[in-house]
Design an enzyme around this catalytic site. Sequence first.
Site: not given
Ligand code: ADP
Length: 604
Positions: A7, A89, A177, A238, A279, A330, A384
Site C-alpha cells: 500500500n 492497492r 475506500h 480535505r 488530527d 474505532e 484493507e
Molecule cells: P488513515 O486514513 O491515514 O489510515 P487512520 O484510520 O489511522 O488514518 O485515522 C487517523 C485519524 O484517527 C486521526 O484523525 C486521528 O486523530 C484519529 N484517532 C486515532 N485515535 C483516536 C482517538 N483515540 N480519539 C480520537 N481520534 C483518534
Amino acid sequence: MRIIVFNAGSSSLKFGVFDLNAGDTLDKAQHVFKGSFDRFGPDGCDYQHGTQQPVVERAPYTSLAAATRAVPDLLSAAGVGAIDAVGHRIAHGGACFDGATVLNDTTLARIDALTPLAPLHNPANLEAVQVARQVWPDLAQWAVFDTAFHLSNPARASTYAVPKDWRDRGLRRYGFHGTSHKYVAHRAAEELGQRLRDLRLISLHLGNGASACAIAGGVSIDSSMGMTPMEGLVMGTRSGDVDPGLFGYVHRELGLDIAQIEDTLNRHSGLLGLTGSSDMRDVEARAAQGDADAQLAIHIYAYRARKYIGAYAAAMGGLDALVFTGGIGENSPSMRRRICDGLGFMGILLDHDRNMQVDLGARAAPQIQAYGARVNVLVTETAEQLMIAREVVVAANRSRGQGARIPVAVSARHVHLCRKAVDALFGPGYELTPDKPLRQQGHWAAAERVALHGPKGTIRNVAILGPLRDRTQIEVSRTDSFALGLDAPVRQSGKLDGTPQIRLSGPMGEMDSDGLIIASRHIHMAPEDAAGMGLADGDMVDVKLDATGRDLTFTRVLVRVSDNAFTEMHIDTDEANAAGISGEGDGQISAAATLEPALSNPQA
Ligand code: ADP
C-alpha cells in the site's frame, strides 16, 4: 498461498505478508509479516516492523523505490520464505476495473491513463508496482482497486448532472475506500450472524480520509466520495462537500488559480482548515478546553456524517446496521455518540457503556447499540491489506465453474400472490388453477391472470406463478417499470422491504401491494450440479450467452443452490432482448466466476 500486499502512499509504503488459501475463512489467514516505511529523507527513513510488538528503527533507504527493493532481504532476514503472488492497492480503477486484475503492460497502461482522476494517489501506487515487478519478475502482480467495490452503484447515484460531453470524458462518481467498506460489511454480517445479502448497511470509514457507504445486500449502492476522494464527509485535510460555485468565486475574489484551489481543498481544509490540526485527537482535546473553532469543527464533522446516514437509509428504504471503522470511528466514543445522537427516530440508539468500552483486539466487532434498538451499531478495525490478499487469492482461483454450461430461461413479467391477494382479486377462498408446470419442481403457471396499474400505464394479462407465497411479489422488467411509471428496484426474490406499491386488479376486485421488483439475474442450481462445478450457494459468477451470435456476458449472477432445484439461469425480458435470445438459451460460466468465500465461519 503466500501473498505480499503493498500500500504505497505519496510519502509512505506499508506492506504485509499473509498466508491464505482460496476458500479459507479469514480466521485462517496468517499475518506473517507487517512493515512500513515513512519519513523519507537524505539520511534514510523510519522502518517499522513486527506483527505483535512493532519496532521502529531508522533505515538507510532514501526513497520509496529503494525501500521496496530492500523488502526481499528484510523478509529473508525475518525468516519469511517464498512469496507466491503480489497484491497492490491502487486508488483509482476508473470505470473499467471492477475486481482484482493481473498487472501487465496493457493493464498498467490503462491504470496510468487514469492518473488525471487520482493525481496524488495513482502515481505513488504505480511506482511501487514498477519496482515490485523488477524485484519479483516471475510472480503474478495483482491490482486491487479502491474504486472497484462501488462500480455496482446505480447510475442514479454515480452520475453528476452535467452535460453529456463532460460525462463522456469520465466525469462521474466512483467512490473510494472500497476494500475497507467491503471488509467491514462482511465482518459486521458475520458478527450479527446474518447473511450479508439480507442486510442494509451503512459503513462509516472515519480515518484521515473519510467516507460513508450504503451497502444493500452486500453491494455498494452509493458512497460519499465522488470522482475524486474529495467529495463527501469532512476529512483530516480535505473539505468534503462544497458548493462547486466556490471555485469561480475563490478564483475571482481571492485570486487563486485552479491548482491552488484544489490544493487548498485537498491539503489545507477539513479539520486542518477549521482548527489548524488535522488530527482528531488534538481537535477533541482542544474542544474540551473550550476552543470554539475545535468545537465547531466537531459539530460540522458529526453533522455531515449524520446527514449521510439519513440519506443512505432513505436510499436503501431502511437500515439494519451501521458500522464504524477508521482511526476516528474505532477510537472516538464521543464522535460515534455525536453522529448517532438524534437518530433514535430511525432506530439508532447507542448504549453508553458499550460505546465507552469498545475492545477491538483479535478482529473483534463489538455491538454498541442500546438493548432492543432496531439498528445494530458495530465498531471494527478495518483490514484493507488482509482483504487485498484475500481478493488476490480469490481472483487467482477464479477458474472454478469455468466452462460449465447453464440452460437459460427468460422470465417474463409475473406475480406471486399471497392468500390475502387471491381473496381480494378473485374472491374469498378462491383457489388458483395450476395450468402449466414450470421446470422448478412444484411450481406452476396459473390459468388466471391479473392486471397491473401504475401512474403512467396499465399492463394486463400478467401471469400468476404458484404456489402461493407469504408475501405478494410482482416481477417486471425495467421497460415494464417505465411503462407503469413506477421505480422498481433490482432485487433478489423475497427482498421486498421498501419496494414501491402498485395496484393489482382481478375479476373480483383490486388491491394495492408493495413488492414490485426487477428480479436480479440468478441461477437456480441443484446441489449435485453445484458440487460438480465447485460452486456454492451465494457465489457470484459471470455467464456468457451466445444464443444468436450477439455475445453478451452477464456479470455478478447469483448462484442459488437449493434441494430439488432444476439448474437454470433466469434473466428478464430486457436482458434477453439485449442478448438476442427469446424463450430459452444456453450460457457458459466464463473465466471470471467471482467467488466470495465467507470471511469466517459463523459456526466456528
Ligand atoms: P488513515 O486514513 O491515514 O489510515 P487512520 O484510520 O489511522 O488514518 O485515522 C487517523 C485519524 O484517527 C486521526 O484523525 C486521528 O486523530 C484519529 N484517532 C486515532 N485515535 C483516536 C482517538 N483515540 N480519539 C480520537 N481520534 C483518534
